[in-house]
Design a protein around this motif. Structure first.
Motif: not given
Length: 69
Positions: A1-17, A47-55
């Motif tokens: 299965m393919i997963y989409k990972v949303l992340y910040q470049e650095r561990l200490i960064e506060v998540p900002v869209r 970490v979001l699974p990506v399949d079907g129409d979304y993929l």
């Protein structure tokens, strides 16, 4: 299965869209994805699974590339 990972470049960064990065990883579970990326200094938001129409929709994006981790 393919997963989409949303992340910040650095561990200490506060998540900002506006600074959120994404990558695609092929794995058998979310846990496996997190284990594969554990060596990278990423602050993983989702970490979001990506399949079907979304993929199919994601494949249309010019930045779609499944990474080999």
């Amino acid at each position: 299965m393919i997963y989409k990972v949303l992340y910040q470049e650095r561990l200490i960064e506060v998540p900002v869209r506006e600074k959120t990065q994404s990558l695609y990883v092929e794995a058998s579970s979310e846990m496996e994805v997190r284990q594969m990326l554990a060596q990278r200094p990423y602050n993983i938001e989702f970490v979001l699974p990506v399949d079907g129409d979304y993929l199919e929709y994601e494949k249309q994006n010019e930045n779609f590339k499944v990474e080999n981790v």
